[in-house]
Enzyme design. Structure first.
Site, PDB file in Angstrom:
ATOM      1  N   GLU A  38       0.192   5.234   0.676  1.00  0.00           N
ATOM      2  CA  GLU A  38      -0.796   6.223   1.115  1.00  0.00           C
ATOM      3  C   GLU A  38      -0.457   7.612   0.587  1.00  0.00           C
ATOM      4  O   GLU A  38       0.625   7.838   0.031  1.00  0.00           O
ATOM      5  CB  GLU A  38      -0.878   6.209   2.654  1.00  0.00           C
ATOM      6  CG  GLU A  38      -1.358   4.860   3.160  1.00  0.00           C
ATOM      7  CD  GLU A  38      -1.640   4.817   4.648  1.00  0.00           C
ATOM      8  OE1 GLU A  38      -1.184   5.714   5.391  1.00  0.00           O
ATOM      9  OE2 GLU A  38      -2.334   3.872   5.074  1.00  0.00           O
ATOM     10  N   ASN A  73       0.838  -1.204   0.000  1.00  0.00           N
ATOM     11  CA  ASN A  73       0.000   0.000   0.000  1.00  0.00           C
ATOM     12  C   ASN A  73       0.873   1.255   0.000  1.00  0.00           C
ATOM     13  O   ASN A  73       1.958   1.282   0.601  1.00  0.00           O
ATOM     14  CB  ASN A  73      -1.012   0.010   1.158  1.00  0.00           C
ATOM     15  CG  ASN A  73      -0.425  -0.165   2.529  1.00  0.00           C
ATOM     16  OD1 ASN A  73       0.618  -0.777   2.701  1.00  0.00           O
ATOM     17  ND2 ASN A  73      -1.090   0.382   3.531  1.00  0.00           N
ATOM     18  N   CYS A 126     -10.175  -5.389   1.034  1.00  0.00           N
ATOM     19  CA  CYS A 126     -11.361  -4.519   1.004  1.00  0.00           C
ATOM     20  C   CYS A 126     -12.201  -4.836  -0.235  1.00  0.00           C
ATOM     21  O   CYS A 126     -11.759  -5.523  -1.162  1.00  0.00           O
ATOM     22  CB  CYS A 126     -10.954  -3.050   1.030  1.00  0.00           C
ATOM     23  SG  CYS A 126     -10.233  -2.444  -0.509  1.00  0.00           S
ATOM     24  N   GLU A 165      -3.048  -4.919  -2.878  1.00  0.00           N
ATOM     25  CA  GLU A 165      -3.546  -5.859  -3.886  1.00  0.00           C
ATOM     26  C   GLU A 165      -3.626  -5.175  -5.252  1.00  0.00           C
ATOM     27  O   GLU A 165      -3.282  -5.766  -6.286  1.00  0.00           O
ATOM     28  CB  GLU A 165      -4.941  -6.375  -3.512  1.00  0.00           C
ATOM     29  CG  GLU A 165      -5.002  -7.116  -2.187  1.00  0.00           C
ATOM     30  CD  GLU A 165      -5.298  -6.197  -1.007  1.00  0.00           C
ATOM     31  OE1 GLU A 165      -4.782  -5.055  -0.976  1.00  0.00           O
ATOM     32  OE2 GLU A 165      -6.017  -6.634  -0.102  1.00  0.00           O
ATOM     33  N   CYS A 212     -10.679  -3.983  -3.588  1.00  0.00           N
ATOM     34  CA  CYS A 212      -9.631  -4.928  -4.008  1.00  0.00           C
ATOM     35  C   CYS A 212     -10.233  -6.238  -4.484  1.00  0.00           C
ATOM     36  O   CYS A 212      -9.748  -6.839  -5.445  1.00  0.00           O
ATOM     37  CB  CYS A 212      -8.644  -5.171  -2.867  1.00  0.00           C
ATOM     38  SG  CYS A 212      -7.548  -3.763  -2.660  1.00  0.00           S
ATOM     39  N   CYS A 227      -4.097   0.475  -2.543  1.00  0.00           N
ATOM     40  CA  CYS A 227      -4.002  -0.745  -1.742  1.00  0.00           C
ATOM     41  C   CYS A 227      -2.937  -1.678  -2.311  1.00  0.00           C
ATOM     42  O   CYS A 227      -2.615  -1.639  -3.510  1.00  0.00           O
ATOM     43  CB  CYS A 227      -5.336  -1.480  -1.730  1.00  0.00           C
ATOM     44  SG  CYS A 227      -6.603  -0.720  -0.720  1.00  0.00           S
TER      45      CYS A 227
HETATM   46  N1  THU Z   1      -5.281  -1.539   2.551  1.00  0.00           N
HETATM   47  C1  THU Z   1      -4.740  -2.385   1.622  1.00  0.00           C
HETATM   48  O1  THU Z   1      -3.583  -2.202   1.197  1.00  0.00           O
HETATM   49  N2  THU Z   1      -5.502  -3.404   1.168  1.00  0.00           N
HETATM   50  C2  THU Z   1      -6.780  -3.665   1.556  1.00  0.00           C
HETATM   51  O2  THU Z   1      -7.426  -4.565   1.022  1.00  0.00           O
HETATM   52  C3  THU Z   1      -7.379  -2.885   2.634  1.00  0.00           C
HETATM   53  C4  THU Z   1      -6.609  -1.705   3.106  1.00  0.00           C
HETATM   54  C5  THU Z   1      -4.489  -0.397   3.032  1.00  0.00           C
HETATM   55  C6  THU Z   1      -5.004   0.937   2.581  1.00  0.00           C
HETATM   56  C7  THU Z   1      -4.495   1.848   3.674  1.00  0.00           C
HETATM   57  O3  THU Z   1      -3.194   2.285   3.343  1.00  0.00           O
HETATM   58  C8  THU Z   1      -4.422   0.963   4.899  1.00  0.00           C
HETATM   59  O4  THU Z   1      -4.494  -0.370   4.437  1.00  0.00           O
HETATM   60  C9  THU Z   1      -5.518   1.216   5.923  1.00  0.00           C
HETATM   61  O5  THU Z   1      -6.759   1.156   5.345  1.00  0.00           O
END
Ligand code: THU
Length: 147
Positions: free
Chosen positions: A60, A58, A104, A71, A107, A69
């Site tokens: 941000e 991920n 999520c 994935e 994803c 994300c």
């Molecule tokens: N995140 C992911 O990388 N994948 C997911 O399927 C859910 C959330 C990351 C996004 C963000 O940087 C952190 O997790 C908190 O939500």
């Protein structure tokens, strides 16, 4: 690192390598806002039946909705490596600090674009053993574009 029983379609070697790649990716995650460091490794095949792995973490952003994300980053990398005809066999997701980390909804929908209902998903849950599931199980009502 034990291989969960239900990973019939993935060899022990593939599973170990997916875990290793996802952990390495999580160690590179950029998550200064959530401090939730995610790594993903995608096992995918190409039309010539060869099998490959791509990974992602991920990333941000101060404008929170621009966050990518893990994935999605891994799938973008897989497409970049081998083009748009890839088929996703499995996705292993890890959290750097071993916190529960189910993919999520966005994803899951992204995985479905290149996957099938039986695409295997492995992600950390409460407790020691990861959850092993399939897209059909955790995205039973996916959006399908019927043009
Ligand atoms: N995140 C992911 O990388 N994948 C997911 O399927 C859910 C959330 C990351 C996004 C963000 O940087 C952190 O997790 C908190 O939500």
């Amino acid at each position: 690192m034990n291989r969960p029983d239900r990973l019939h379609s993935i060899t022990a070697e593939q599973y170990q390598e997916l875990q290793r790649r996802a952990q390495a990716a999580a160690s590179h995650a950029y998550a200064p806002y959530s401090r939730f460091y995610v790594g993903a490794a995608v096992l995918y095949s190409t039309p010539d039946a060869s099998v490959h792995i791509a990974d992602g973490c991920n990333v941000e952003n101060a404008s929170f909705r621009l966050t990518t994300c893990a994935e999605q980053a891994a799938i973008a990398s897989a497409v970049c490596q081998n083009g748009p005809t890839i088929h996703i066999l499995a996705v292993v997701i890890v959290n750097r600090d071993n916190r529960p980390c189910q993919p999520c909804g966005a994803c899951l929908q992204t995985i479905l674009e290149f996957g099938k209902p039986d695409t295997v998903l492995v992600f950390p849950s409460e407790g020691d053993e990861p959850t092993v599931s399939t897209l059909a199980k955790i995205l039973p009502a996916a959006f399908l574009l019927d043009l």
